[in-house]
Design a protein around this motif. Structure first.
Motif, short mmCIF file in Angstrom:
data_model
loop_
_atom_site.label_atom_id
_atom_site.label_comp_id
_atom_site.label_asym_id
_atom_site.label_seq_id
_atom_site.Cartn_x
_atom_site.Cartn_y
_atom_site.Cartn_z
N VAL A 109 5.46 -4.71 -5.92
CA VAL A 109 4.82 -4.30 -4.66
C VAL A 109 5.06 -2.81 -4.45
CG1 VAL A 109 4.64 -4.70 -2.18
CG2 VAL A 109 5.28 -6.60 -3.71
N THR A 110 4.00 -2.08 -4.12
CA THR A 110 4.09 -0.64 -3.88
C THR A 110 3.43 -0.27 -2.56
OG1 THR A 110 4.05 -0.14 -6.26
CG2 THR A 110 3.46 1.65 -4.76
N ILE A 111 4.12 0.54 -1.77
CA ILE A 111 3.54 1.09 -0.54
C ILE A 111 2.94 2.45 -0.89
CG2 ILE A 111 3.99 1.92 1.80
CD1 ILE A 111 6.39 -0.01 1.88
N ILE A 112 1.67 2.64 -0.58
CA ILE A 112 0.98 3.90 -0.84
C ILE A 112 1.05 4.76 0.42
CG2 ILE A 112 -1.16 4.98 -1.60
CD1 ILE A 112 0.01 3.03 -3.66
N GLU A 113 1.56 6.00 0.26
CA GLU A 113 1.77 6.90 1.40
C GLU A 113 0.88 8.15 1.28
OE1 GLU A 113 3.76 5.81 3.65
OE2 GLU A 113 5.66 5.03 2.88
N PRO A 114 -0.41 8.02 1.52
CA PRO A 114 -1.28 9.21 1.43
C PRO A 114 -1.17 10.10 2.65
CG PRO A 114 -2.57 7.29 2.01
CD PRO A 114 -1.16 6.81 1.84
N GLY A 115 -1.39 11.39 2.41
CA GLY A 115 -1.57 12.31 3.52
C GLY A 115 -3.03 12.35 3.90
N GLY A 116 -3.43 13.42 4.57
CA GLY A 116 -4.83 13.55 4.96
C GLY A 116 -5.73 13.66 3.74
N ALA A 117 -6.85 12.96 3.77
CA ALA A 117 -7.78 12.96 2.64
C ALA A 117 -9.20 13.13 3.17
CB ALA A 117 -7.67 11.67 1.85
N LEU A 139 -10.22 20.88 7.54
CA LEU A 139 -10.36 19.68 6.71
C LEU A 139 -9.05 19.36 6.01
CD1 LEU A 139 -13.85 20.38 5.10
CD2 LEU A 139 -13.32 18.89 7.04
N PRO A 140 -8.80 18.08 5.75
CA PRO A 140 -7.59 17.69 5.03
C PRO A 140 -7.59 18.26 3.61
CG PRO A 140 -8.66 15.79 6.06
CD PRO A 140 -9.61 16.93 6.15
N ASN A 141 -6.40 18.43 3.05
CA ASN A 141 -6.26 18.95 1.69
C ASN A 141 -6.46 17.87 0.63
OD1 ASN A 141 -5.66 21.60 2.47
ND2 ASN A 141 -3.49 21.12 2.72
N GLY A 142 -6.26 16.61 0.99
CA GLY A 142 -6.21 15.55 -0.01
C GLY A 142 -7.56 15.25 -0.65
N ASP A 143 -7.55 15.17 -1.98
CA ASP A 143 -8.73 14.79 -2.75
C ASP A 143 -8.66 13.28 -2.98
OD1 ASP A 143 -10.63 14.21 -4.67
OD2 ASP A 143 -10.14 15.91 -5.97
N PRO A 144 -9.54 12.51 -2.35
CA PRO A 144 -9.46 11.05 -2.48
C PRO A 144 -9.65 10.56 -3.90
CG PRO A 144 -11.50 11.69 -1.38
CD PRO A 144 -10.66 12.92 -1.47
N VAL A 145 -10.42 11.28 -4.71
CA VAL A 145 -10.61 10.88 -6.11
C VAL A 145 -9.30 10.95 -6.86
CG1 VAL A 145 -11.75 11.47 -8.27
CG2 VAL A 145 -13.04 11.57 -6.13
N LEU A 152 4.53 5.37 -3.24
CA LEU A 152 3.78 6.39 -3.96
C LEU A 152 3.30 7.40 -2.92
CD1 LEU A 152 2.55 7.29 -6.69
CD2 LEU A 152 0.50 6.01 -6.04
N VAL A 153 3.86 8.60 -2.97
CA VAL A 153 3.53 9.65 -2.00
C VAL A 153 2.40 10.49 -2.57
CG1 VAL A 153 4.41 11.60 -0.68
CG2 VAL A 153 5.93 9.67 -1.21
N LEU A 154 1.36 10.67 -1.79
CA LEU A 154 0.16 11.40 -2.24
C LEU A 154 -0.19 12.49 -1.25
CD1 LEU A 154 -1.96 8.28 -3.28
CD2 LEU A 154 -0.64 9.77 -4.79
N GLY A 155 -0.11 13.74 -1.69
CA GLY A 155 -0.44 14.87 -0.84
C GLY A 155 0.79 15.65 -0.43
N SER A 156 0.68 16.98 -0.48
CA SER A 156 1.81 17.82 -0.10
C SER A 156 2.16 17.64 1.38
CB SER A 156 1.49 19.29 -0.39
OG SER A 156 0.32 19.71 0.30
N ASP A 157 1.15 17.37 2.22
CA ASP A 157 1.44 17.14 3.64
C ASP A 157 2.22 15.86 3.85
OD1 ASP A 157 -0.78 15.64 2.84
OD2 ASP A 157 -1.83 15.83 4.76
N SER A 158 1.89 14.83 3.07
CA SER A 158 2.62 13.58 3.16
C SER A 158 4.07 13.77 2.74
CB SER A 158 1.96 12.51 2.29
OG SER A 158 2.69 11.31 2.33
N TYR A 159 4.27 14.46 1.62
CA TYR A 159 5.63 14.68 1.12
C TYR A 159 6.46 15.44 2.15
CZ TYR A 159 9.52 16.15 -1.81
OH TYR A 159 10.78 16.36 -2.31
N ALA A 160 5.90 16.51 2.70
CA ALA A 160 6.64 17.32 3.67
C ALA A 160 6.97 16.52 4.93
CB ALA A 160 5.82 18.56 4.04
N ALA A 161 6.02 15.75 5.42
CA ALA A 161 6.25 14.97 6.64
C ALA A 161 7.29 13.88 6.42
CB ALA A 161 4.94 14.36 7.12
N LEU A 162 7.22 13.22 5.26
CA LEU A 162 8.18 12.15 4.97
C LEU A 162 9.59 12.70 4.83
CD1 LEU A 162 6.08 10.05 2.44
CD2 LEU A 162 6.91 9.28 4.66
N VAL A 163 9.75 13.79 4.08
CA VAL A 163 11.09 14.37 3.89
C VAL A 163 11.66 14.82 5.24
CG1 VAL A 163 12.35 16.31 2.89
CG2 VAL A 163 10.73 15.03 1.50
#
Length: 276
Positions: free
Chosen positions: A174-182, A218-224, A243-254
């Motif tokens: 099981v994996t939790i996906i943690e995307p930032g803005g996309a 606009l968000p930085n995240g590329d959904p592709v 699974l952390v996706l996006g620099s904004d997600s990583y910064a906010a989570l840390v």
């Protein structure tokens, strides 16, 4: 690479649509759920039997169980379950209607729980599989104006972390996906907002309305690319917990995790003082 079969909720748009398109292009089979079947006519015509479709509103628990059971029955084996269906609800909590609150929790939290519950016996009986739970960095970091959205995502993350432990003995990762803005339709398409209350004008909760209306940022995240990483995570053993996706997600989570730890780590002595 062995072609897999994926069960994905909410495939008509956003991450679900991108994932479905990428998987079908690779020759993998997708069982997708949508609220309106005709939204998938183009892909169905192109890929035929590789794309299995069912109409589903994940707030209907009986329908969730029926569709999941039918998918496993008709397709034989499903390797990956992707809980993707969901949307954002924003605004000061007291400005949200009862209907908005109930529907947000029924969709993002209860709907995801019921999909996993319905799939679990099938995954156990076939000897394993994977579950991807789409969350957000907002499942760990909270901000004013997102209280009910955070409630749904913090809730599903707690449920999913427990399920990681419950299902590990059965070879189910099981994996939790943690995307930032996309750059999907999340912010400017499906997001809902509560009433604008004069008392909140100029406050953080009140400013969320302007943020959602501002199309210049606009968000930085590329959904592709994000979806590519989600798909690739299924090949990792053991399954990554997050699974952390996006620099904004990583910064906010840390930031959020460090702040939470700082709030409690100095309390070791006082916490122990209440022991018998």
């Amino acid at each position: 690479m062995t072609n897999r079969t994926w069960f994905i909720t909410g495939v008509s748009s956003g991450f679900g649509r991108h994932m479905t398109e990428q998987l079908l292009e690779r020759g993998e089979r997708v069982a997708g759920t949508v609220r309106k079947l005709d939204s998938m006519n183009g892909l169905k015509a192109r890929y035929g039997t590789l794309l299995w479709l069912a109409q589903l509103d994940v707030t209907d628990t009986a329908a969730v169980r029926s569709v999941v059971n039918r998918a496993f029955s008709e397709l034989g084996r499903i390797d990956v379950i992707v809980n993707n269906a969901g949307y954002g609800l924003f605004g000061a909590a007291e400005g949200l209607s009862e209907e908005q609150i109930d529907h947000e929790l029924a969709t993002n939290l209860v709907g995801s729980i019921q999909v996993i519950r319905a799939a679990t016996p099938h995954l156990r009986s076939q000897g394993g599989g994977r579950i991807l739970q789409i969350s957000t960095y907002g499942g760990q970091a909270a901000g004013a104006g997102g209280s009910l959205y955070h409630a749904s995502k913090w809730g599903i993350e707690g449920f999913t972390e427990a399920m990681m432990q419950e299902l590990a003995p059965f070879n189910i990762g099981v994996t939790i996906i943690e995307p930032g803005g996309a750059r999907t339709g999340f912010r400017f398409g499906s997001a809902q907002v509560g009433a604008k209350l004069p008392a909140y004008e100029g406050t953080p909760a009140g400013r969320v309305h302007a943020f959602l209306e501002d199309r210049s940022r606009l968000p930085n995240g590329d959904p592709v690319r994000m979806v590519q990483r989600m798909i690739a995570s299924v090949d990792q053993t053991p399954a990554p917990k997050r699974l952390v996706l996006g620099s904004d997600s990583y910064a906010a989570l840390v930031k959020a995790l460090k702040e939470r730890l700082a709030d409690i780590e100095h309390q070791a002595e006082s916490a122990a003082s209440t022991d018998i």
